[in-house]
Design a protein around this motif. Structure first.
Motif, PDB file in Angstrom:
ATOM      1  N   GLY A   1      49.235  35.355  67.130  1.00 27.15           N
ATOM      2  CA  GLY A   1      48.536  34.358  67.949  1.00 27.15           C
ATOM      3  C   GLY A   1      48.566  32.970  67.323  1.00 27.15           C
ATOM      4  O   GLY A   1      48.742  31.963  68.021  1.00 27.15           O
ATOM      5  N   ALA A   2      48.409  32.899  65.990  1.00 20.64           N
ATOM      6  CA  ALA A   2      48.397  31.587  65.322  1.00 20.64           C
ATOM      7  C   ALA A   2      49.758  30.906  65.500  1.00 20.64           C
ATOM      8  O   ALA A   2      49.844  29.682  65.658  1.00 20.64           O
ATOM      9  CB  ALA A   2      48.081  31.758  63.837  1.00 20.64           C
TER      10      ALA A   2
ATOM     11  N   ASN B   1      39.546  27.347  65.308  1.00 15.55           N
ATOM     12  CA  ASN B   1      39.950  27.768  66.658  1.00 15.55           C
ATOM     13  C   ASN B   1      38.781  28.252  67.515  1.00 15.55           C
ATOM     14  O   ASN B   1      38.969  28.576  68.695  1.00 15.55           O
ATOM     15  CB  ASN B   1      41.082  28.811  66.603  1.00 15.55           C
ATOM     16  CG  ASN B   1      40.667  30.115  65.950  1.00 15.55           C
ATOM     17  OD1 ASN B   1      39.550  30.229  65.451  1.00 15.55           O
ATOM     18  ND2 ASN B   1      41.559  31.084  65.941  1.00 15.55           N
TER      19      ASN B   1
ATOM     20  N   TRP C   1      41.916  46.899  62.953  1.00 13.28           N
ATOM     21  CA  TRP C   1      40.779  46.093  63.426  1.00 13.28           C
ATOM     22  C   TRP C   1      40.933  45.617  64.871  1.00 13.28           C
ATOM     23  O   TRP C   1      39.986  45.163  65.489  1.00 13.28           O
ATOM     24  CB  TRP C   1      40.461  44.937  62.470  1.00 13.28           C
ATOM     25  CG  TRP C   1      41.367  43.740  62.523  1.00 13.28           C
ATOM     26  CD1 TRP C   1      42.524  43.568  61.839  1.00 13.28           C
ATOM     27  CD2 TRP C   1      41.186  42.531  63.287  1.00 13.28           C
ATOM     28  NE1 TRP C   1      43.077  42.338  62.126  1.00 13.28           N
ATOM     29  CE2 TRP C   1      42.277  41.681  63.009  1.00 13.28           C
ATOM     30  CE3 TRP C   1      40.211  42.081  64.178  1.00 13.28           C
ATOM     31  CZ2 TRP C   1      42.416  40.415  63.589  1.00 13.28           C
ATOM     32  CZ3 TRP C   1      40.354  40.816  64.751  1.00 13.28           C
ATOM     33  CH2 TRP C   1      41.439  40.007  64.463  1.00 13.28           C
TER      34      TRP C   1
ATOM     35  N   ASN D   1      42.410  27.187  71.693  1.00 16.03           N
ATOM     36  CA  ASN D   1      43.824  27.331  72.086  1.00 16.03           C
ATOM     37  C   ASN D   1      43.949  26.850  73.543  1.00 16.03           C
ATOM     38  O   ASN D   1      43.039  27.048  74.355  1.00 16.03           O
ATOM     39  CB  ASN D   1      44.260  28.800  72.043  1.00 16.03           C
ATOM     40  CG  ASN D   1      44.578  29.312  70.639  1.00 16.03           C
ATOM     41  OD1 ASN D   1      45.523  30.055  70.453  1.00 16.03           O
ATOM     42  ND2 ASN D   1      43.806  28.918  69.641  1.00 16.03           N
TER      43      ASN D   1
ATOM     44  N   HIS E   1      42.747  29.605  61.753  1.00 18.62           N
ATOM     45  CA  HIS E   1      42.794  30.596  62.839  1.00 18.62           C
ATOM     46  C   HIS E   1      42.050  31.871  62.462  1.00 18.62           C
ATOM     47  O   HIS E   1      42.071  32.832  63.223  1.00 18.62           O
ATOM     48  CB  HIS E   1      44.255  30.955  63.150  1.00 18.62           C
ATOM     49  CG  HIS E   1      45.062  29.834  63.725  1.00 18.62           C
ATOM     50  ND1 HIS E   1      45.053  29.509  65.071  1.00 18.62           N
ATOM     51  CD2 HIS E   1      45.911  28.954  63.147  1.00 18.62           C
ATOM     52  CE1 HIS E   1      45.871  28.498  65.293  1.00 18.62           C
ATOM     53  NE2 HIS E   1      46.402  28.128  64.130  1.00 18.62           N
TER      54      HIS E   1
ATOM     55  N   GLU F   1      36.678  38.702  66.376  1.00 23.00           N
ATOM     56  CA  GLU F   1      37.968  38.085  66.714  1.00 23.00           C
ATOM     57  C   GLU F   1      37.815  36.573  66.553  1.00 23.00           C
ATOM     58  O   GLU F   1      36.907  35.974  67.146  1.00 23.00           O
ATOM     59  CB  GLU F   1      38.292  38.428  68.176  1.00 23.00           C
ATOM     60  CG  GLU F   1      39.599  37.893  68.688  1.00 23.00           C
ATOM     61  CD  GLU F   1      40.798  38.623  68.084  1.00 23.00           C
ATOM     62  OE1 GLU F   1      40.836  39.853  68.126  1.00 23.00           O
ATOM     63  OE2 GLU F   1      41.693  37.930  67.572  1.00 23.00           O
ATOM     64  N   PRO F   2      38.684  35.913  65.786  1.00 23.14           N
ATOM     65  CA  PRO F   2      38.514  34.462  65.602  1.00 23.14           C
ATOM     66  C   PRO F   2      38.515  33.677  66.931  1.00 23.14           C
ATOM     67  O   PRO F   2      37.640  32.843  67.166  1.00 23.14           O
ATOM     68  CB  PRO F   2      39.701  34.086  64.727  1.00 23.14           C
ATOM     69  CG  PRO F   2      40.019  35.343  63.974  1.00 23.14           C
ATOM     70  CD  PRO F   2      39.730  36.469  64.916  1.00 23.14           C
ATOM     71  N   PHE F   3      39.514  33.926  67.780  1.00 15.07           N
ATOM     72  CA  PHE F   3      39.524  33.296  69.103  1.00 15.07           C
ATOM     73  C   PHE F   3      39.776  34.390  70.145  1.00 15.07           C
ATOM     74  O   PHE F   3      38.885  34.765  70.885  1.00 15.07           O
ATOM     75  CB  PHE F   3      40.582  32.176  69.176  1.00 15.07           C
ATOM     76  CG  PHE F   3      40.711  31.561  70.548  1.00 15.07           C
ATOM     77  CD1 PHE F   3      39.769  30.654  71.011  1.00 15.07           C
ATOM     78  CD2 PHE F   3      41.774  31.898  71.384  1.00 15.07           C
ATOM     79  CE1 PHE F   3      39.873  30.101  72.295  1.00 15.07           C
ATOM     80  CE2 PHE F   3      41.895  31.333  72.653  1.00 15.07           C
ATOM     81  CZ  PHE F   3      40.945  30.438  73.108  1.00 15.07           C
ATOM     82  N   GLY F   4      41.010  34.895  70.200  1.00 10.94           N
ATOM     83  CA  GLY F   4      41.322  35.968  71.155  1.00 10.94           C
ATOM     84  C   GLY F   4      42.122  35.455  72.334  1.00 10.94           C
ATOM     85  O   GLY F   4      41.646  35.407  73.473  1.00 10.94           O
ATOM     86  N   ARG F   5      43.372  35.081  72.066  1.00  3.85           N
ATOM     87  CA  ARG F   5      44.232  34.523  73.110  1.00  3.85           C
ATOM     88  C   ARG F   5      44.351  35.475  74.303  1.00  3.85           C
ATOM     89  O   ARG F   5      44.377  35.043  75.456  1.00  3.85           O
ATOM     90  CB  ARG F   5      45.645  34.258  72.551  1.00  3.85           C
ATOM     91  CG  ARG F   5      45.714  33.132  71.561  1.00  3.85           C
ATOM     92  CD  ARG F   5      47.112  33.017  70.966  1.00  3.85           C
ATOM     93  NE  ARG F   5      48.137  32.774  71.961  1.00  3.85           N
ATOM     94  CZ  ARG F   5      48.500  31.590  72.430  1.00  3.85           C
ATOM     95  NH1 ARG F   5      47.906  30.504  71.964  1.00  3.85           N
ATOM     96  NH2 ARG F   5      49.463  31.475  73.324  1.00  3.85           N
TER      97      ARG F   5
HETATM   98  C1  GLC Z   1      44.678  34.210  64.969  1.00  6.93           C
HETATM   99  C2  GLC Z   1      43.438  34.997  65.387  1.00  6.93           C
HETATM  100  C3  GLC Z   1      43.264  35.072  66.886  1.00  6.93           C
HETATM  101  C4  GLC Z   1      43.485  33.723  67.531  1.00  6.93           C
HETATM  102  C5  GLC Z   1      44.823  33.146  67.117  1.00  6.93           C
HETATM  103  C6  GLC Z   1      45.087  31.761  67.711  1.00  6.93           C
HETATM  104  O1  GLC Z   1      45.826  34.959  65.023  1.00  6.93           O
HETATM  105  O2  GLC Z   1      43.450  36.327  64.855  1.00  6.93           O
HETATM  106  O3  GLC Z   1      41.967  35.533  67.221  1.00  6.93           O
HETATM  107  O4  GLC Z   1      43.402  33.830  68.930  1.00  6.93           O
HETATM  108  O5  GLC Z   1      44.857  33.020  65.716  1.00  6.93           O
HETATM  109  O6  GLC Z   1      44.150  30.798  67.270  1.00  6.93           O
END
Ligand code: GLC
Ligand code: UDP
Length: 381
Positions: A14-15, A151, A211, A174, A121, A287-291
């Protein structure tokens, strides 16, 4: 503005997908340096974004590494730092997109006297990183970065909790181009083609990793009617072979062989999201963001997600999707049951989410914020 982007990964996570979108507007004036070769390099080449791979031996500092293991890898870091510093003279700003990129970018920024931006991220918590790694990240960010882009608010909060300076941070979600998720394919036909006609399909779109909680969805399936099937889209990107084996074993043990399909990694997720009646996000750690949550919304599909980390900022439960306790199989099965029994309600919620996501997470919102922030960093340097 000339930007030198750094990312440690050769894989498409995702990053990295976020970085593609950030770098695109700068493609005539930027370079992305990767510290490992792989499919990400090819994706960047396809997108006509200049890319260079600086290492062919991967840097062995894992998320749970201790300080001694970290120090042991300095020998691998040194030539890359020297190379990055040399390249950085030709750029106005260094943009580190991952933790190892921060380590290298920090020293290079000092040598080349260029401002450093760190796009965070990850949630810097004990669930995701060792204490040594967390300390290293916040120390370097506090000392060297002019700006830390988080993020999500959850990521920002964890950074501060770990000792990061609040006034360095800005939250930028994002961004996505809604047109990519405008489903053109005949989803009924695709459903037939993959043998899922007449089934209620729950989709899981994520790399295979403990995870990310694919096993939670398998367990929830056993509590759902037989007509509920699951598709898993994504691969193990960072060597989680053991988990993949366990998942396949679990499918057999739980008697789910006819109700589960694994599709591996797909370059495009929208056509498969289109065949889903519900998309499940089951991460057991925040989850940091979760695209994938936003992508499901943009595809107009109902989504149920684990109530932790960034996901809480993306979904309003009962209005734009459902949030369930992370790791709680029963709650997940209940949410699936609601969508299965009340498709009209699920559709209304999905439409509301789609409308909101098209504005809130529009690519142009992210592009404008990033451009404004980077200009400020350069002006104040
Ligand atoms: C990282 C995080 C994910 C996030 C992505 C984009 O991979 O694990 O949660 O959506 O970055 O920022
Ligand atoms: N993805 C993909 N192909 C797959 C599985 C996932 O392109 O087979 C994409 C997915 O659409 C999303 C990204 O990988 O954009 C994963 O990002 P996310 O933030 O959901 O999680 P991460 O893996 O970065 O923690």
């Amino acid at each position: 503005m000339k930007i030198l982007f750094l990312d440690q990964s050769g894989q498409i996570g995702g990053a990295e997908l976020c970085l593609v979108d950030i770098a695109k507007p700068f493609r005539d004036n930027c370079l992305i340096c990767l510290f490992a070769d792989g499919p990400f390099r090819k994706l960047l080449e396809q997108q006509k974004i200049p890319v260079r791979v600086l290492a062919n031996r991967s840097i062995r500092v894992r998320k749970q590494s201790n300080l001694m293991q970290g120090i042991g890898s300095i020998g691998v870091f040194t030539p890359i730092v020297a190379k990055v510093a040399e390249i950085a003279w030709e750029y106005d700003l260094i943009y580190a997109n991952t933790q190892k990129a921060l380590v290298i970018g920090a020293i290079a920024s000092l040598v080349a006297r260029r401002p450093l931006v760190y796009h965070l991220h990850d949630i810097l918590s004990a669930e995701h990183f060792s204490a040594a790694n967390r300390r290293l990240a916040v120390t370097l960010a506090n000392r060297f970065a002019s700006l830390v882009i988080a993020n999500s608010k959850a990521t920002q909060a964890a950074f501060i909790e770990a000792g990061g300076q609040f006034d360095l941070t800005e939250v930028v979600y994002n961004g996505f181009d809604p047109a990519i998720y405008q489903i053109q394919t005949n989803s009924l036909k695709t459903k037939q083609n993959i043998g899922l006609e007449g089934q209620f399909v729950v989709g899981h779109f994520s790399r295979l990793s403990p995870w990310k909680g694919q096993h939670i969805l398998l367990e929830a399936l056993t509590r759902c009617p037989d007509k509920v099937t699951a598709i898993f889209v994504g691969d193990a990107l960072f060597g989680e072979k053991r988990y993949v084996e366990q998942l396949h074993q679990k499918v057999v043990e739980l008697g789910l062989s006819k109700r589960v399909q694994f599709f591996g990694f797909r370059g495009e997720v929208a056509p498969l999201m289109a065949v889903c009646d519900l998309i499940a996000h089951t991460s057991t750690a925040p989850e940091p963001f979760g695209r994938v949550i936003v992508e499901a919304m943009l595809c107009g599909r109902p989504v149920v997600a684990s109530a932790a980390g960034g996901a809480i900022e993306l979904i309003e439960t009962g209005k734009t999707g459902w949030l369930v306790e992370p790791g709680n199989v029963e709650e997940l099965a209940d949410a699936i049951a609601i969508c299965y029994q009340h498709p009209m309600l699920a559709q209304i919620i999905a439409q509301h989410a789609q409308k909101q996501a098209r504005e809130r997470f529009h690519i142009s919102v992210m592009e404008q914020k990033i451009a404004r922030l980077l200009n400020l960093v350069i002006d104040f340097h």
